[in-house]
Scaffold this active site. Structure first.
Site, PDB file in Angstrom:
ATOM      1  N   GLY A  41      25.300 -19.915   5.929  1.00 38.42           N
ATOM      2  CA  GLY A  41      23.866 -19.927   5.612  1.00 38.42           C
ATOM      3  C   GLY A  41      23.434 -18.801   4.690  1.00 38.42           C
ATOM      4  O   GLY A  41      22.236 -18.578   4.528  1.00 38.42           O
ATOM      5  N   THR A  97      29.479 -21.744   3.710  1.00 39.78           N
ATOM      6  CA  THR A  97      30.442 -20.820   4.289  1.00 39.78           C
ATOM      7  C   THR A  97      30.895 -21.558   5.528  1.00 39.78           C
ATOM      8  O   THR A  97      30.394 -22.636   5.818  1.00 39.78           O
ATOM      9  CB  THR A  97      29.723 -19.501   4.604  1.00 39.78           C
ATOM     10  OG1 THR A  97      29.433 -18.873   3.376  1.00 39.78           O
ATOM     11  CG2 THR A  97      30.497 -18.562   5.497  1.00 39.78           C
ATOM     12  N   ASN A 102      31.803 -18.339  -0.884  1.00 40.71           N
ATOM     13  CA  ASN A 102      30.404 -18.099  -1.204  1.00 40.71           C
ATOM     14  C   ASN A 102      29.692 -19.445  -1.318  1.00 40.71           C
ATOM     15  O   ASN A 102      29.446 -20.077  -0.310  1.00 40.71           O
ATOM     16  CB  ASN A 102      30.196 -17.240  -2.446  1.00 40.71           C
ATOM     17  CG  ASN A 102      28.748 -16.789  -2.558  1.00 40.71           C
ATOM     18  OD1 ASN A 102      28.053 -16.724  -1.537  1.00 40.71           O
ATOM     19  ND2 ASN A 102      28.267 -16.501  -3.742  1.00 40.71           N
ATOM     20  N   SER A 117      27.909  -8.507   2.375  1.00 40.01           N
ATOM     21  CA  SER A 117      27.897  -9.847   2.976  1.00 40.01           C
ATOM     22  C   SER A 117      26.831  -9.934   4.055  1.00 40.01           C
ATOM     23  O   SER A 117      26.377  -8.918   4.591  1.00 40.01           O
ATOM     24  CB  SER A 117      29.267 -10.117   3.603  1.00 40.01           C
ATOM     25  OG  SER A 117      29.263 -11.356   4.286  1.00 40.01           O
ATOM     26  N   SER A 118      26.463 -11.168   4.384  1.00 43.57           N
ATOM     27  CA  SER A 118      25.592 -11.406   5.548  1.00 43.57           C
ATOM     28  C   SER A 118      26.371 -12.049   6.695  1.00 43.57           C
ATOM     29  O   SER A 118      25.780 -12.359   7.734  1.00 43.57           O
ATOM     30  CB  SER A 118      24.445 -12.342   5.161  1.00 43.57           C
ATOM     31  OG  SER A 118      23.689 -11.786   4.128  1.00 43.57           O
ATOM     32  N   THR A 165      34.552 -17.677   3.679  1.00 48.18           N
ATOM     33  CA  THR A 165      33.736 -18.306   2.643  1.00 48.18           C
ATOM     34  C   THR A 165      34.356 -18.239   1.262  1.00 48.18           C
ATOM     35  O   THR A 165      35.196 -17.380   0.975  1.00 48.18           O
ATOM     36  CB  THR A 165      32.351 -17.611   2.598  1.00 48.18           C
ATOM     37  OG1 THR A 165      31.472 -18.364   1.776  1.00 48.18           O
ATOM     38  CG2 THR A 165      32.430 -16.194   2.084  1.00 48.18           C
ATOM     39  N   ARG A 183      37.318  -9.375   3.192  1.00 45.48           N
ATOM     40  CA  ARG A 183      36.330  -9.667   2.155  1.00 45.48           C
ATOM     41  C   ARG A 183      36.973  -9.475   0.772  1.00 45.48           C
ATOM     42  O   ARG A 183      37.789  -8.561   0.584  1.00 45.48           O
ATOM     43  CB  ARG A 183      35.180  -8.687   2.334  1.00 45.48           C
ATOM     44  CG  ARG A 183      34.022  -8.822   1.372  1.00 45.48           C
ATOM     45  CD  ARG A 183      33.199 -10.011   1.686  1.00 45.48           C
ATOM     46  NE  ARG A 183      31.883  -9.941   1.046  1.00 45.48           N
ATOM     47  CZ  ARG A 183      31.097 -11.006   0.902  1.00 45.48           C
ATOM     48  NH1 ARG A 183      31.486 -12.195   1.335  1.00 45.48           N
ATOM     49  NH2 ARG A 183      29.922 -10.899   0.341  1.00 45.48           N
TER      50      ARG A 183
HETATM   51  O1  DON Z   1      29.016 -13.230   2.438  1.00 41.51           O
HETATM   52  C1  DON Z   1      27.912 -13.737   2.326  1.00 41.51           C
HETATM   53  O2  DON Z   1      26.919 -13.297   2.848  1.00 41.51           O
HETATM   54  C2  DON Z   1      27.769 -15.014   1.515  1.00 41.51           C
HETATM   55  N1  DON Z   1      28.811 -15.069   0.532  1.00 41.51           N
HETATM   56  C3  DON Z   1      27.809 -16.171   2.441  1.00 41.51           C
HETATM   57  C4  DON Z   1      27.634 -17.472   1.715  1.00 41.51           C
HETATM   58  C5  DON Z   1      27.208 -18.577   2.569  1.00 41.51           C
HETATM   59  O3  DON Z   1      26.972 -18.450   3.735  1.00 41.51           O
HETATM   60  C6  DON Z   1      27.074 -19.874   1.859  1.00 41.51           C
HETATM   61  N2  DON Z   1      26.244 -20.753   2.588  1.00 41.51           N
HETATM   62  N3  DON Z   1      25.092 -20.921   2.402  1.00 41.51           N
END
Ligand code: DON
Length: 569
Positions: A472, A380, A400, A451-452, A398, A106
């Site tokens: 997502g 992502t 982001n 993060s998710s 990602t 990350r």
């Molecule tokens: O790490 C995360 O949770 C976000 N940066 C993820 C971004 C993502 O999934 C973009 N798509 N919608």
């Protein structure tokens, strides 16, 4: 000419018109395969060229980690919306003996970052500052991550793994219709933050089938192939990053690049019925939230429930609402804050929290009228790989948002992330995904933003059953949750589960998001009557997953929502 001859003449012209029309009918440049069954190995990614590169690595004797490294670099070339060397991500590795590792690559906040860096003098969040341009960029982790994974598990040389990507960048790739559209949509943003927006912007708009050449990126990739980590965090690439940062008033310095390190972490392990769930620990909220969601389902009488019925969606949404409230308060970078993982995963705690779920939510008179359809990018990317030895790898990576910060490192030809927006810029102010955060996720130098991303591997009786993940944003966790429920509780095959309409609740906003046009109107009405504020929106997630049948046969399922492609042998 007789009437008959004239008639034949017109018919001939009409046929020629049809044939000519068909011949000039633009064709997608790749044949995309959504579902494939194979006996021994499988690769599922967001792009057919990346999938094929991963498969070839496995055929050449590389293992699943080798293939994942090759795919990560390939996606940086063929799917620059999310594939990256200027971003970060998580890799989950599970070995046939059940042992597992999680690699956290990350991004980090730059050393010069401060908790109020996105606030104006009145303490208000400055719109877009954490999303567009140089200040939105976190110190990238992907190249360090790939080199760290390679040092530990790689069996083919880095040169071999990156070579196909160098070639694709140099010789160019043919754009799919969605790639051409997405580049065109980002055109103004690219031009707004870059002295030169080449190669992402050309003089005219992109069309499907255009050749997209990335000469500078090919040279950058060559440096990484030859020098590993130093090909990115030192030497010419680093110099270009630092010069570009200085030009755009960014915060990243050579010190940031020197000190960046990815981290091996203990994967989060939990159980749902007889399934062992392996997922990403903090700084992802994904694993904790996923295990909470699944634990909350343990006692629910799903035997009598139907997939996507009003009562099933209602119950799952109510569970999601409660889990995301915990996420906002307690989750952050474990190297900085104490994340009470054990307490959050305590069975009694979770069960008690779900006790007040009722048949209704909020009063129906609070249901909003005039529902809009929000359009967010899902950029992502996740890929899933199993090799012939049974090594399973799940990677979510990602920039982001779509094309990240839109900043192209001048001279180096790659895009930088806008991951800083995943921090909580100010308590109570939502980020791009509508997520709220507390001090646990406030900005600090060198801290990782929450993060998710939820790369996940599910095993039963010691054998891998499912490798899964998705993009997502905030909807990643609930999408992975739904796939696990659909396949392992509702007994759907993976292909059906990946295609199935999706829904999402994240506590705030108090809204049940459902995919536009995909739910039965009676179901939506039933949910509204239970008090949900239902909002239809653009597609949720792009799942790339592998199912392993008890006899060992592998099914790769690539999401129909994108150019995603499965291949195996
Ligand atoms: O790490 C995360 O949770 C976000 N940066 C993820 C971004 C993502 O999934 C973009 N798509 N919608």
């Amino acid at each position: 000419m007789s009437n008959i001859t004239i008639y034949k003449y017109y018919v001939l012209i009409f046929i020629l018109f049809l044939v000519g029309g068909c011949a000039h009918q633009p064709q997608e440049p790749y044949a995309i395969v959504k579902t494939v069954i194979a006996p021994s190995a499988m690769v599922v990614t967001a792009h057919p060229l990346a999938t094929e590169i991963g498969v070839q690595v496995l055929k050449d004797g590389g293992n699943a980690v080798d293939a994942a490294i090759a795919v990560q670099f390939a996606l940086a070339v063929v799917y620059p919306n999310a594939g990256n060397i200027g971003g970060g991500g998580f890799m989950l590795v599970r070995h046939p003996d059940g042992s597992a590792q999680a690699l956290d690559f990350r991004e980090k906040a730059p050393l010069a970052a401060t908790s109020d860096m996105y606030l104006d003098s009145l303490g208000n969040v400055i719109p877009d500052m954490s999303i567009l341009g140089h200040r939105s960029i976190g110190v990238p982790g992907s190249v360090d991550g790939m080199c760290t994974a390679h040092d530990r598990f790689g069996s083919l040389s880095l040169q071999r793994l990156i070579a196909p990507s160098i070639k694709l960048a140099r010789e160019g790739i043919l754009l799919t219709s969605s790639e051409a559209n997405e580049l065109n949509l980002a055109r103004a943003a690219f031009l707004s933050v870059n002295p030169s927006a080449m190669p992402f912007v050309q003089s005219v708009e992109w069309q499907m089938g255009d050749l997209f050449v990335q000469e500078e990126l090919s040279v950058t990739l060559e440096r990484i192939a030859n020098k590993g980590r130093a090909g990115f965090y030192a030497g010419p690439t680093a110099r270009m990053i630092i010069e570009d940062q200085a030009r755009g008033n960014g915060l990243i310095t050579q010190d940031d690049l020197d000190t960046y390190q990815s981290v091996w972490r203990e994967p989060l392990r939990g159980w749902y019925k007889d399934l062992e769930i392996l997922s990403m620990p903090p700084p992802s909220s994904g694993g904790v939230a996923l295990l909470q969601l699944l634990e909350a389902m343990e006692d629910h009488p799903f035997e009598s429930a139907e997939v996507l019925s009003v009562s099933t969606i209602h119950y799952m949404a109510e569970v999601m609402r409660r889990v995301y409230a915990d996420r906002a308060e307690h989750l952050g970078d474990p190297d900085w804050v104490n994340v009470p993982v054990e307490n959050l995963l305590d069975t009694l705690y979770i069960r008690q929290r779900m006790l007040d779920i009722q048949a209704r939510t909020t009063p129906s008179d609070s249901i909003a009228a005039g529902v809009l359809i929000p359009h967010e990018s899902e950029q992502t990317t996740h890929f899933s790989i199993i090799d012939p030895q049974g090594l399973a790898v799940a990677v979510t990576t990602t920039l982001n948002l779509e094309f990240g910060s839109k900043v192209i490192v001048q001279g180096a030809g790659f895009l930088m992330n806008n991951e800083m927006d995943d921090f909580s810029a100010k308590p109570g102010v939502p980020n791009a995904f509508g997520l709220l955060g507390s001090t646990a996720n406030e900005i600090a130098p060198e801290k990782r933003m929450l993060s998710s991303m939820t790369p996940t591997i599910v095993a039963r009786d010691g054998q891998v059953r499912l490798v899964v993940g998705t993009p997502g944003g905030s909807k990643i966790i609930t999408t992975v949750f739904q796939i696990i429920m659909d396949v392992l509780t509702f007994d759907l095959d993976l292909e059906t589960a990946v295609d199935l309409p999706r829904f999402h609740h994240q506590w705030k906003p108090d809204t049940l998001f459902v995919e536009y046009g995909r739910f039965d109107p009676d179901t939506l009405e039933g949910l509204r009557q239970r008090g949900h504020q239902v909002v239809e929106r653009s597609p949720i997630g792009r799942v790339d997953a592998i199912w392993v049948a008890p006899n060992g046969a592998l099914t790769g399922a690539a999401d129909p929502r994108g150019d995603d492609h499965a291949a195996g042998f």
